[in-house]
Scaffold this motif. Structure first.
Motif, mmCIF file in Angstrom:
data_model
loop_
_atom_site.group_PDB
_atom_site.id
_atom_site.type_symbol
_atom_site.label_atom_id
_atom_site.label_comp_id
_atom_site.label_asym_id
_atom_site.label_seq_id
_atom_site.Cartn_x
_atom_site.Cartn_y
_atom_site.Cartn_z
ATOM 1 N N ARG A 445 0.859 -1.183 0.000
ATOM 2 C CA ARG A 445 0.000 0.000 0.000
ATOM 3 C C ARG A 445 0.892 1.229 0.000
ATOM 4 N NH1 ARG A 445 -2.765 -3.731 -0.588
ATOM 5 N NH2 ARG A 445 -4.746 -4.280 0.407
ATOM 6 N N GLU A 446 0.770 2.033 -1.058
ATOM 7 C CA GLU A 446 1.585 3.239 -1.125
ATOM 8 C C GLU A 446 1.043 4.291 -0.164
ATOM 9 O OE1 GLU A 446 1.883 4.590 -5.091
ATOM 10 O OE2 GLU A 446 2.845 2.765 -5.844
ATOM 11 N N SER A 447 1.951 4.932 0.569
ATOM 12 C CA SER A 447 1.560 5.901 1.582
ATOM 13 C C SER A 447 1.211 7.233 0.936
ATOM 14 C CB SER A 447 2.693 6.089 2.598
ATOM 15 O OG SER A 447 2.380 7.117 3.508
ATOM 16 N N CYS A 453 6.828 2.564 1.524
ATOM 17 C CA CYS A 453 5.873 1.454 1.535
ATOM 18 C C CYS A 453 6.581 0.107 1.459
ATOM 19 C CB CYS A 453 4.879 1.588 0.395
ATOM 20 S SG CYS A 453 5.642 1.526 -1.252
ATOM 21 N N HIS A 531 9.362 4.111 -2.187
ATOM 22 C CA HIS A 531 8.112 4.849 -2.044
ATOM 23 C C HIS A 531 7.101 4.494 -3.125
ATOM 24 C CE1 HIS A 531 11.156 7.200 0.119
ATOM 25 N NE2 HIS A 531 10.169 7.589 0.901
#
Length: 843
Positions: A445-447, A453, A531
């Motif tokens: 899940r990308e922040s 992540c 990221h």
């Protein structure tokens, strides 16, 4: 008189300046501030008259000035003698109260006591030192061969000026290495491994001479070395030798002091000693300080890459939130006027280091910054936080705190105020979250906040058939010859000095340099935060010089790892823009960061009771009357153990908190607390403030009755001085108490040692004005035996110290402490939540 009046103007100016600095220069002074300034002016004027009137009286009566001088001399002598006597008596009393701590501190500082003296979990290992003493001569023989056969050729290849370098004498002396303590980890480790932490101390008579270039000589005669080495024995197997391999490394950079001889004696000067020792420590760190390791496989089945660079334990995300009550280091007017500080923080885990922003002129700074660290060993690695005051010349130290990351791994999430060490006062608030490493792509899940992540771990093994330089590559491409044909047609060339540069966007990391080799072997590991897996890629460049073109390039899209087995690539890669057969072998592993959530707390809710029911006496119950503050609903930002010295005592029917300590939960709340009747003639306010079975119609001020949040906390230290047969209670400080005005609250602490509730037994501190975080540091003593003290209670109340004529109650908060639940001999320092039990909750 005129001179006295003239002396008051700077005082008034200073007060006005202080007021303006607090409220802002653009704001007008209100009536309360003006009244306070006038009162201070009148008090100062009265003191001036009191001092100058005897001088005037002496002149009026015609007496000699010698009488005035004699009286002043005697008064000065008496005051100085009294201060000396008070300091001497106070020092003696403190020594008696803290004899064990002071003796250990002095012995530890003067004699450098072994680790096992200070920490009970560290074992004394004299038998290991005896083995080392017996084997030390053979260790010297091994080191002599290592220096001459391995180190000496490497030094010669590192620079043309060192082609004649040679060791002429290698002697490691007669003083062996010592192990001052050993700690064995049995928790938080795999059942197929053994982890040992060895505290190493070496102060030996080393004698090493080297010849750089005749007649230039260099040498070392004596060195001091101290550090903590971790030894991991894994995997444990069911056949001889029972251990598959041995891995050892330093968790933190060790300390080193060297006594140089020969031409290098210049390095002993203060200007060069730290530089030379730091350079050597950098070399040691590149070999044996995390994440670098030394490995010795004992069986063939063990994979060396997994031993040299295992996957990290996890990732810690550190939220640097704020600090409070920092020291004021900036001064003005030659130190007469105390200013504030310009604080900033530095955070370090291993070789990764960050510096926060600078908050100008603030003793309660707020940063709200986030940092991420890869954790290779937990427990073992520490988060090192240091606070500094930014100055133009030299920054001033504001305190530090070290936290073992094994605690974060165990508790998963921590949000606490940590008391700064090595300073008088100051706290820093940190929030730490533990992320485990998962190989499941579905968890990716990308922040949205820009945090990482995933994490990429790269193990660089070796390369083969590297070209000497870019000219060789161009020549091969021009003639279309393979590397073998090119070597036959060209003259023999020297081998390149090469290193590898890894980069993901702006994050760049470099390997060590391997000299004069077309087939270099690095065996190093690196970690990167990712990221965006879909767009980012790993760029690998093999270089011989920073300013020259690369000897080979490799690009690996990170999205490629999502489709591989175990999200890992372990193979040889063909280098681009390099030789025809130039290859590099590396292992790239992608892991998803998964935020671990701590298990929910079990909170025992009190059963419903009739409001008209009379409170019952708490008989035969193990539930204590009060406890350290742990109510998350009243103060979600504060943790139960907000200080490092905080402890709680075990008892039945309790809810465990994150630290493994236990939080008191009374099943009948405060309504079942025991009532202590007093037959003394007390004031109405004293009686009400010392009982917890108050009616809901208690006459609290309107602002308190309307308050819905927390009433703050109080920190107390309770211990029993066995030599003096006294119970000692220290009121340290309060925090976040109820604010009665814009300038804070004038508060003091009242204390009863129940069941003594009479006026003569009342204890109280001084009033601390205009603050919601008062610092008291007030000590009270009670003449009582240990057995009797364990059967009594402390009734503590924080009160409003404002002088006003009203029948409204002055209480800001209360707490009742059951001494039977505390370890009085050892001493306990805890934060306790303040409550007002007689107050009806406002809906």
């Amino acid at each position: 008189m005129a001179s006295a009046e003239g002396q008051t103007h700077p005082r008034v100016g200073a007060v006005l300046g202080e007021t303006a600095s607090i409220h802002g220069s653009a704001e007008k002074l209100d009536s309360s501030t003006v009244n306070r300034v006038l009162m201070e002016f009148l008090a100062y004027f009265g003191r001036a008259i009191f001092v100058l009137y005897p001088v005037y009286l002496t002149g009026y009566l015609g007496l000699s000035i010698s009488w005035v001088l004699l009286i002043m001399l005697m008064a000065t002598w008496w005051k100085k003698n009294r201060q000396t006597k008070v300091v001497r008596i106070g020092t003696a009393i403190d020594f008696v109260d803290n004899e064990t701590q002071l003796v250990n501190k002095e012995l530890g500082g003067a004699l450098q006591m072994a680790t096992w003296v200070h920490f009970p979990e560290v074992e004394k290992v004299d038998w290991v030192n005896k083995v080392l003493q017996q084997a030390w001569p053979f260790f010297g023989m091994y080191m002599e061969k290592l220096l001459k056969n391995n180190i000496q050729p490497t030094i010669r290849l590192s620079s043309p000026a060192l082609k004649m370098f040679s060791f002429t004498k290698v002697h490691f002396g007669n003083t062996p290495l010592k192990i001052t303590g050993m700690k064995v980890f049995t928790d938080e480790v795999d059942h197929r491994q053994v982890i040992l932490d060895l505290d190493i101390c070496y102060e030996g008579d080393v004698d090493i001479d080297a010849e750089v270039k005749p007649p230039i000589t260099a040498g070392i005669k004596g060195l001091k070395f101290q550090g903590t080495m971790r030894v991991i024995l894994e995997p444990l197997i069911g056949q001889v030798p029972l251990v598959g391999g041995v891995t050892f490394f330093f968790i933190r950079r060790p300390s080193l002091e060297i006594n140089w001889t020969g031409m290098t004696n210049l390095l002993d000067s203060p200007a060069f000693s730290s530089l030379s020792e730091n350079t050597i420590m950098d070399i040691i760190a590149s070999l044996m300080v995390l994440p670098n390791r030394m490995c010795v496989p004992l069986i063939d089945q063990v994979k060396v890459d997994q031993m040299r660079f295992p996957l990290p334990r996890g990732v810690v995300r550190v939220h640097l939130l704020e600090a409070r009550d920092l020291l004021a280091m900036d001064t003005y007017m030659l130190g007469l006027v105390k200013g504030k500080s310009d604080p900033y923080a530095t955070l370090r885990v291993g070789n990764r280091h960050f510096k926060s922003k600078i908050v100008k002129e603030n003793l309660h700074p707020k940063w709200n910054e986030v940092y991420e660290f890869v954790v290779h060993e937990a427990p073992g690695q520490e988060l090192e936080v240091e606070l500094w005051d930014d100055d133009t010349d030299k920054d001033d130290f504001l305190g530090s705190y070290h936290l073992d990351l094994g605690k974060v791994k165990k508790e998963l999430e921590i949000d606490e105020w940590f008391t700064l060490e090595k300073v008088q006062n100051g706290e820093v608030r940190l929030k730490l979250q533990w992320f485990s490493l998962k190989s499941d792509p579905s968890l990716l899940r990308e922040s949205e906040d820009g945090f990482a992540c995933a994490m990429l771990a790269v193990y660089l093994d070796n390369a083969s058939n590297l070209p000497k330089d870019q000219n060789e590559i161009t020549e091969q491409q021009k003639h279309g010859k393979h590397a073998k044909e090119a070597r036959l047609t060209k003259k023999r060339t020297t081998c390149p000095d090469s290193f590898v540069e890894f980069s993901i966007d702006k994050d760049v990391k470099k390997s060590k340099v391997i000299y004069a080799s077309k087939d270099p072997v690095w065996e190093q590991g690196f970690t990167f935060f990712v990221h965006n897996v879909k767009t980012q890629q790993l760029t690998v460049q093999v270089k011989a010089n920073e300013k020259k073109p690369a000897l080979g390039v490799l690009n690996i899209p990170l999205s490629r790892l999502l489709d591989t087995s175990d999200m890992t690539l372990d193979q040889r890669f063909q280098l681009e823009r390099s030789g025809v057969n130039s290859q590099i072998k590396l292992k790239a592993t992608l892991r998803v960061l998964n935020l671990e959530k701590p298990p929910p707390k079990i909170i025992v809710k009190p059963p419903p009771q009739d409001k008209q029911q009379r409170p019952q006496t708490n008989q035969g119950s193990d539930v204590p009357v009060s406890a350290p503050s742990a109510n998350a609903s009243s103060s979600p930002a504060l943790s139960p153990n907000a200080g490092p010295a905080g402890h709680s005592s075990p008892a039945p029917s309790l809810a465990d908190n994150k630290d493994g300590f236990q939080t008191w939960r009374s099943t009948s709340s405060l309504s079942n607390m025991r009532r202590y009747d007093s037959h003394s003639l007390l004031s109405e306010n004293s009686i009400a403030s010392s009982r917890f079975d108050l009616s809901e119609g208690a006459s609290y001020p309107e602002v308190i009755r309307q308050h819905q949040g927390s009433f703050g906390e109080i920190q107390l230290t309770v211990r029993y001085a066995s030599l003096r047969n006294k119970l000692i209670v220290v009121v340290n400080s309060c925090r976040d108490i109820f604010r009665f005005g814009d300038n804070g609250t004038d508060s003091y602490v009242r204390l009863y040692f129940l069941p003594d509730q009479s006026w003569i037994h009342r204890k109280r501190t001084h009033v601390k004005k205009r603050t919601v975080n008062p610092f008291f540091d007030h000590k009270f003593e009670f003449d009582v035996s240990l057995e009797e003290a364990q059967n009594r209670k402390l009734d503590v109340s924080v009160k409003n110290g404002k002088m006003f004529h009203s029948r409204e109650r002055k209480d800001i908060g209360m707490v009742m402490i059951e001494l039977s639940q505390l370890d009085l001999v050892k001493g306990v320092t805890n934060w306790y939540e303040l409550t007002l039990p007689g107050l009806k909750k406002h809906s």
